[in-house]
Design an enzyme around this catalytic site. Structure first.
Site, PDB file in Angstrom:
ATOM      1  N   CYS A 188       0.840  -1.209   0.000  1.00  0.00           N
ATOM      2  CA  CYS A 188       0.000   0.000   0.000  1.00  0.00           C
ATOM      3  C   CYS A 188       0.869   1.250   0.000  1.00  0.00           C
ATOM      4  O   CYS A 188       2.015   1.237   0.407  1.00  0.00           O
ATOM      5  CB  CYS A 188      -0.867   0.016   1.249  1.00  0.00           C
ATOM      6  SG  CYS A 188      -1.746  -1.510   1.517  1.00  0.00           S
TER       7      CYS A 188
ATOM      8  N   ARG B 104       4.291   0.470  -6.490  1.00  0.00           N
ATOM      9  CA  ARG B 104       4.318  -0.423  -5.319  1.00  0.00           C
ATOM     10  C   ARG B 104       3.311  -1.557  -5.459  1.00  0.00           C
ATOM     11  O   ARG B 104       3.315  -2.488  -4.673  1.00  0.00           O
ATOM     12  CB  ARG B 104       4.032   0.372  -4.049  1.00  0.00           C
ATOM     13  CG  ARG B 104       5.054   1.456  -3.743  1.00  0.00           C
ATOM     14  CD  ARG B 104       4.559   2.385  -2.658  1.00  0.00           C
ATOM     15  NE  ARG B 104       4.380   1.665  -1.409  1.00  0.00           N
ATOM     16  CZ  ARG B 104       5.298   1.635  -0.428  1.00  0.00           C
ATOM     17  NH1 ARG B 104       6.438   2.295  -0.586  1.00  0.00           N
ATOM     18  NH2 ARG B 104       5.103   0.973   0.680  1.00  0.00           N
TER      19      ARG B 104
ATOM     20  N   TRP C 222      -3.339  -2.599  -1.309  1.00  0.00           N
ATOM     21  CA  TRP C 222      -3.048  -3.947  -1.838  1.00  0.00           C
ATOM     22  C   TRP C 222      -3.744  -4.890  -0.869  1.00  0.00           C
ATOM     23  O   TRP C 222      -3.341  -5.025   0.286  1.00  0.00           O
ATOM     24  CB  TRP C 222      -1.536  -4.173  -1.855  1.00  0.00           C
ATOM     25  CG  TRP C 222      -1.086  -5.387  -2.579  1.00  0.00           C
ATOM     26  CD1 TRP C 222      -1.247  -5.655  -3.905  1.00  0.00           C
ATOM     27  CD2 TRP C 222      -0.397  -6.510  -2.018  1.00  0.00           C
ATOM     28  NE1 TRP C 222      -0.682  -6.868  -4.208  1.00  0.00           N
ATOM     29  CE2 TRP C 222      -0.160  -7.418  -3.086  1.00  0.00           C
ATOM     30  CE3 TRP C 222       0.053  -6.843  -0.761  1.00  0.00           C
ATOM     31  CZ2 TRP C 222       0.502  -8.629  -2.913  1.00  0.00           C
ATOM     32  CZ3 TRP C 222       0.718  -8.049  -0.576  1.00  0.00           C
ATOM     33  CH2 TRP C 222       0.925  -8.929  -1.646  1.00  0.00           C
TER      34      TRP C 222
ATOM     35  N   ASN D 288      -1.422   1.458   6.389  1.00  0.00           N
ATOM     36  CA  ASN D 288      -0.608   0.382   5.795  1.00  0.00           C
ATOM     37  C   ASN D 288      -0.269  -0.580   6.913  1.00  0.00           C
ATOM     38  O   ASN D 288       0.032  -0.155   8.031  1.00  0.00           O
ATOM     39  CB  ASN D 288       0.716   0.935   5.238  1.00  0.00           C
ATOM     40  CG  ASN D 288       0.551   1.558   3.872  1.00  0.00           C
ATOM     41  OD1 ASN D 288      -0.551   1.548   3.333  1.00  0.00           O
ATOM     42  ND2 ASN D 288       1.618   2.104   3.337  1.00  0.00           N
ATOM     43  N   GLY D 289      -0.289  -1.899   6.618  1.00  0.00           N
ATOM     44  CA  GLY D 289       0.082  -2.879   7.633  1.00  0.00           C
ATOM     45  C   GLY D 289      -1.084  -3.805   7.913  1.00  0.00           C
ATOM     46  O   GLY D 289      -2.078  -3.828   7.184  1.00  0.00           O
TER      47      GLY D 289
ATOM     48  N   GLU E 242      17.031 -17.536 -10.108  1.00  0.00           N
ATOM     49  CA  GLU E 242      16.625 -16.144 -10.326  1.00  0.00           C
ATOM     50  C   GLU E 242      16.013 -15.969 -11.712  1.00  0.00           C
ATOM     51  O   GLU E 242      15.010 -15.276 -11.877  1.00  0.00           O
ATOM     52  CB  GLU E 242      17.830 -15.222 -10.141  1.00  0.00           C
ATOM     53  CG  GLU E 242      17.607 -13.775 -10.501  1.00  0.00           C
ATOM     54  CD  GLU E 242      16.475 -13.097  -9.730  1.00  0.00           C
ATOM     55  OE1 GLU E 242      16.011 -13.664  -8.726  1.00  0.00           O
ATOM     56  OE2 GLU E 242      16.036 -12.023 -10.157  1.00  0.00           O
TER      57      GLU E 242
ATOM     58  N   LYS F 155      12.286 -14.552 -12.485  1.00  0.00           N
ATOM     59  CA  LYS F 155      12.052 -13.410 -13.382  1.00  0.00           C
ATOM     60  C   LYS F 155      11.000 -13.757 -14.419  1.00  0.00           C
ATOM     61  O   LYS F 155      10.063 -12.993 -14.659  1.00  0.00           O
ATOM     62  CB  LYS F 155      13.376 -13.051 -14.053  1.00  0.00           C
ATOM     63  CG  LYS F 155      13.802 -11.619 -14.155  1.00  0.00           C
ATOM     64  CD  LYS F 155      13.442 -10.698 -13.053  1.00  0.00           C
ATOM     65  CE  LYS F 155      14.011 -11.141 -11.775  1.00  0.00           C
ATOM     66  NZ  LYS F 155      13.561 -10.685 -10.532  1.00  0.00           N
TER      67      LYS F 155
ATOM     68  N   GLU G 254       7.447 -14.133 -12.847  1.00  0.00           N
ATOM     69  CA  GLU G 254       6.744 -12.975 -12.289  1.00  0.00           C
ATOM     70  C   GLU G 254       6.351 -11.957 -13.344  1.00  0.00           C
ATOM     71  O   GLU G 254       5.414 -11.205 -13.126  1.00  0.00           O
ATOM     72  CB  GLU G 254       7.523 -12.330 -11.153  1.00  0.00           C
ATOM     73  CG  GLU G 254       8.816 -11.708 -11.482  1.00  0.00           C
ATOM     74  CD  GLU G 254       9.437 -11.036 -10.245  1.00  0.00           C
ATOM     75  OE1 GLU G 254      10.650 -10.987 -10.181  1.00  0.00           O
ATOM     76  OE2 GLU G 254       8.714 -10.556  -9.354  1.00  0.00           O
TER      77      GLU G 254
ATOM     78  N   HIS H  15      16.921 -36.488 -11.104  1.00  0.00           N
ATOM     79  CA  HIS H  15      16.232 -36.951  -9.884  1.00  0.00           C
ATOM     80  C   HIS H  15      14.778 -36.504  -9.869  1.00  0.00           C
ATOM     81  O   HIS H  15      14.237 -36.169  -8.823  1.00  0.00           O
ATOM     82  CB  HIS H  15      16.966 -36.409  -8.658  1.00  0.00           C
ATOM     83  CG  HIS H  15      18.379 -36.865  -8.545  1.00  0.00           C
ATOM     84  ND1 HIS H  15      18.734 -38.168  -8.292  1.00  0.00           N
ATOM     85  CD2 HIS H  15      19.534 -36.174  -8.700  1.00  0.00           C
ATOM     86  CE1 HIS H  15      20.053 -38.269  -8.276  1.00  0.00           C
ATOM     87  NE2 HIS H  15      20.567 -37.075  -8.522  1.00  0.00           N
TER      88      HIS H  15
ATOM     89  N   LYS I 295       5.851  -4.324  -5.123  1.00  0.00           N
ATOM     90  CA  LYS I 295       7.280  -4.050  -5.158  1.00  0.00           C
ATOM     91  C   LYS I 295       7.925  -4.321  -3.809  1.00  0.00           C
ATOM     92  O   LYS I 295       9.043  -4.786  -3.730  1.00  0.00           O
ATOM     93  CB  LYS I 295       7.550  -2.600  -5.562  1.00  0.00           C
ATOM     94  CG  LYS I 295       9.030  -2.237  -5.653  1.00  0.00           C
ATOM     95  CD  LYS I 295       9.760  -3.117  -6.637  1.00  0.00           C
ATOM     96  CE  LYS I 295      11.242  -2.849  -6.662  1.00  0.00           C
ATOM     97  NZ  LYS I 295      11.968  -3.869  -7.496  1.00  0.00           N
TER      98      LYS I 295
HETATM   99  C1  AGP Z   1      11.885  -9.929  -7.278  1.00  0.00           C
HETATM  100  O1  AGP Z   1      11.799  -9.637  -8.657  1.00  0.00           O
HETATM  101  C2  AGP Z   1      10.535  -9.855  -6.597  1.00  0.00           C
HETATM  102  N1  AGP Z   1       9.921  -8.585  -6.818  1.00  0.00           N
HETATM  103  C3  AGP Z   1      10.594 -10.251  -5.129  1.00  0.00           C
HETATM  104  O2  AGP Z   1      10.975 -11.601  -5.083  1.00  0.00           O
HETATM  105  C4  AGP Z   1      11.572  -9.428  -4.261  1.00  0.00           C
HETATM  106  O3  AGP Z   1      12.896  -9.746  -4.606  1.00  0.00           O
HETATM  107  C5  AGP Z   1      11.347  -9.821  -2.800  1.00  0.00           C
HETATM  108  O4  AGP Z   1      10.026  -9.462  -2.442  1.00  0.00           O
HETATM  109  C6  AGP Z   1      12.352  -9.148  -1.841  1.00  0.00           C
HETATM  110  O5  AGP Z   1      12.232  -7.760  -1.939  1.00  0.00           O
HETATM  111  P1  AGP Z   1      13.371  -6.855  -1.215  1.00  0.00           P
HETATM  112  O6  AGP Z   1      14.660  -7.099  -1.959  1.00  0.00           O
HETATM  113  O7  AGP Z   1      12.873  -5.459  -1.356  1.00  0.00           O
HETATM  114  O8  AGP Z   1      13.456  -7.309   0.211  1.00  0.00           O
END
Ligand code: AGP
Length: 607
Positions: free
Chosen positions: A2, A27, A73, A99-100, A480, A484, A487, A503, A602
């Site tokens: 949020c 965000r 969110w 927020n929270g 990674e 990518k 997501e 395996h 984000k």
């Molecule tokens: C990565 O592309 C994602 N957006 C997500 O996995 C992100 O890396 C994760 O939420 C950690 O975020 P941070 O590095 O701000 O702690």
């Protein structure tokens, strides 16, 4: 997560609030709203959907020069107009944004309903508006303080009352709030991107702090009403850094930012006389660093993958055990904290709840935690025992790219320091430094040769399943790469150690499941080539990222992309970039929302 914006000053508030929320769009959110005070009456406009939906819902020329805004969110309750923030008390005299998570909201809601409150939403946040009303006796700050003392969980709150025109009250515990000090006007936001168009003078709130402010004055106190003198920071990010700088998407801009971001992360941090690193902010003497005999890295998502790579590099250079762990798992495992262990909390945003709470748990047990973060003044670096800012600049796209390679840069420098204090020779240190300093230009070579990756995406983006496979230091790069692709393109992608394919995962191989191999000229090359052949023998399409000139790989793979030759330890930098581009191009092919993928945020500031 949020976003929050509050404004009080001489200007009409509504357009400032809506524009501030627009700057927080990155965000991730699913609804938005504002409330404005005019002539001691609050008006409120809120909508499920995007800022554009809200903008069309807010009447033109809404009067009032103080107000609050929020992008939500969803955590409790669906994506509806009623569940959007702000929330008001029954009388409509109080409006709050939050927020929270209020973990004990059901108990609070039950108590309020018994007192005759009627709830209009399914959210946890609405209890805050009713509680502030129940405590209000003419002092909004006091009512907010009494309210937050009842809350179990996290909050970043901004409240206003029709009877106190021009005043806003913010309170923070677990969700960031930053006060912006303007010329005869004040702002309060969940992050600086919402306000740096207006001011660069900011005050970051800490957990347990409350700020009460009007257009000209502010007071920061704790929940025991003790005044706290806060430092005023200056934000040095340029607004245009936050814009796309001519790229179609933030993700594309940030992928292309990487050479400069790595140069910034290296800047002033290499000692060429002793071929070692220099990191201010570790808050550890060389003697203390020498006593470290174990390193643990805690993070989430992409930052976790960066930590895994760091583990390899630290063990190679410094010959001490170094492992990455998922912060969310470590926190609840009653972690064993050893005296001479050093912990790193890695987080681009510096606000990820899983990582923050894991850091606090380690610190509670006496562990020393350093932060590897990007956002200056965010919670993790402020609460850590020291650390390193990666200086990669604002990362706006939800999918992390430049932060990954900048996090690696910080870790490689630390590993160099630790290695040169131990067995890494002067000459080996020089070779490492030379290889590390060559990385930005090598990435520029890759960025100048994107067409093959775009072609691969055109050819393979129709597939619904992928395997990404690598070994050794390239194994976390495969993880990674899979993240990518997942997501941003919504394609199911799994990262695996190439050795593991036999395996189980090889059962997945068929013509519809491409396998994307990362194969470098290291000691595991021949084994990875065997894995490629195993896939080919089962009619699985094979894509390979390989080192320039590797004809054998080219003869096996259906498609291959070559990166420049480098020191083995440097390949995570060079292999990450093509996989980022591949994911980006696949997302474009599939018409996905590259910068704000569905369901993602984000910064995940809730557990
Ligand atoms: C990565 O592309 C994602 N957006 C997500 O996995 C992100 O890396 C994760 O939420 C950690 O975020 P941070 O590095 O701000 O702690």
């Amino acid at each position: 997560m949020c976003g929050i914006i509050g404004y009080t000053g001489p200007r009409v508030a509504a357009p400032i609030l809506v524009e501030g929320l627009r700057r927080l769009e990155y965000r991730g959110y699913d609804s938005a709203g504002i409330s404005v005070e005019h002539n001691r009456t609050l008006s409120m406009y809120k909508r499920a959907g995007k800022i554009a939906d809200l903008r069309s819902h807010v009447p033109p020329n809404v009067p009032g020069t103080v107000g609050i805004g929020h992008t939500r969110w969803a955590t409790h309750g669906g994506v509806t107009d009623a569940n959007a923030h702000p929330h008001m008390d029954a009388s409509g005299a109080i409006a709050i944004v939050h927020n929270g998570i209020v973990e004990n909201y059901l108990q609070l809601k039950s108590r309020l309903e018994k007192e005759g409150c009627t709830f209009r939403s399914e959210t946890d946040s609405e209890v805050i508006a009713h509680l502030v009303a129940s405590f209000y006796k003419g002092d909004l700050e006091a009512a907010v303080k009494e309210t937050v003392l009842l809350i179990k969980g996290t909050y970043g709150i901004v409240a206003m009352h029709a009877a106190e025109p021009g005043r806003l009250v913010g309170a923070r515990n677990g969700s960031p709030l930053v006060l912006g000090i303007g010329e005869g006007e004040m702002f309060l936001a969940s992050d600086v991107t919402a306000i740096i168009a207006h001011t660069r003078q900011v005050v970051y709130l800490e957990d347990g702090e409350v700020v009460s402010f009007t257009a000209d004055t502010y007071t920061t106190t704790n929940l025991r009403n003790q005044v706290i003198d806060k430092q005023v920071d200056h934000v040095n990010w340029e607004l245009e850094e936050i814009e796309k700088a001519g790229y179609t998407h933030f993700m594309a801009k940030e992928i292309h930012d990487q050479p400069e971001a790595i140069r910034r992360a290296l800047s002033g941090r290499i000692d060429h006389e002793y071929n070692t690193g220099h990191l201010g902010g570790l808050n550890l003497s060389n003697r203390e660093l020498l006593d470290i005999n174990r390193i643990k890295i805690l993070a989430a998502g992409t930052s976790y993958h960066a930590g895994m790579v760091a583990g390899y590099v630290l063990e190679t250079l410094a010959r001490i055990p170094a492992t990455a762990e998922l912060a969310s798992e470590l926190r609840y495992r009653n972690p064993i904290v050893e005296r001479n262990s050093l912990y790193f909390a890695v987080s681009q945003s510096g606000e990820t709840a899983d990582t923050l709470y894991a850091m606090r748990e380690i610190q509670r047990k006496g562990g020393r935690v350093l932060g590897i973060c990007n956002v200056v003044g965010s919670t993790i670096p402020r609460e850590s025992d020291g650390g390193v800012y990666i200086h990669s600049g604002p990362e706006i796209a939800v999918a992390s790219t430049k932060a990954f390679t900048s996090q690696l840069t910080a870790f490689y420098l630390f590993a160099l320091i630790m290695g040169r204090m131990r067995d890494l020779s002067h000459d080996a240190g020089r070779q490492f430094v030379r290889a590390l300093e060559a990385v930005p230009a090598q990435i520029e070579q890759i960025l100048a040769n994107k067409a093959p990756l775009q072609e691969m995406a055109r050819k393979y983006s129709r597939h619904e399943n992928f395997l990404f496979l690598g070994r050794g230091i390239n194994y976390p790069v495969a993880l990674e790469a899979a993240l990518k692709l997942k997501e941003v393109s919504y394609i199911h992608a799994e990262g695996y150690s190439a050795a593991e394919i036999k395996h189980g995962p090889i059962a997945l191989i068929n013509e519809e499941t491409p396998s994307f191999f990362i194969v470098t000229d290291d000691g595991l090359r021949d084994k990875v080539i065997n894995n490629m052949k195993e896939v080919k023998a089962r009619s699985g399409p094979v894509i390979a990222l390989a080192v320039e000139g590797d004809k054998e790989v080219a003869s096996i793979a259906d498609d291959v992309y070559f990166v420049p030759p480098a020191m083995e330890l440097m390949y995570p930098f060079l292999m990450a970039v093509p996989t980022q581009l591949f994911a980006y191009y696949c997302a474009l092919e599939r018409g996905c929302n590259v910068d704000q993928p569905r369901n993602l945020a984000k910064s995940v500031t809730v557990e």
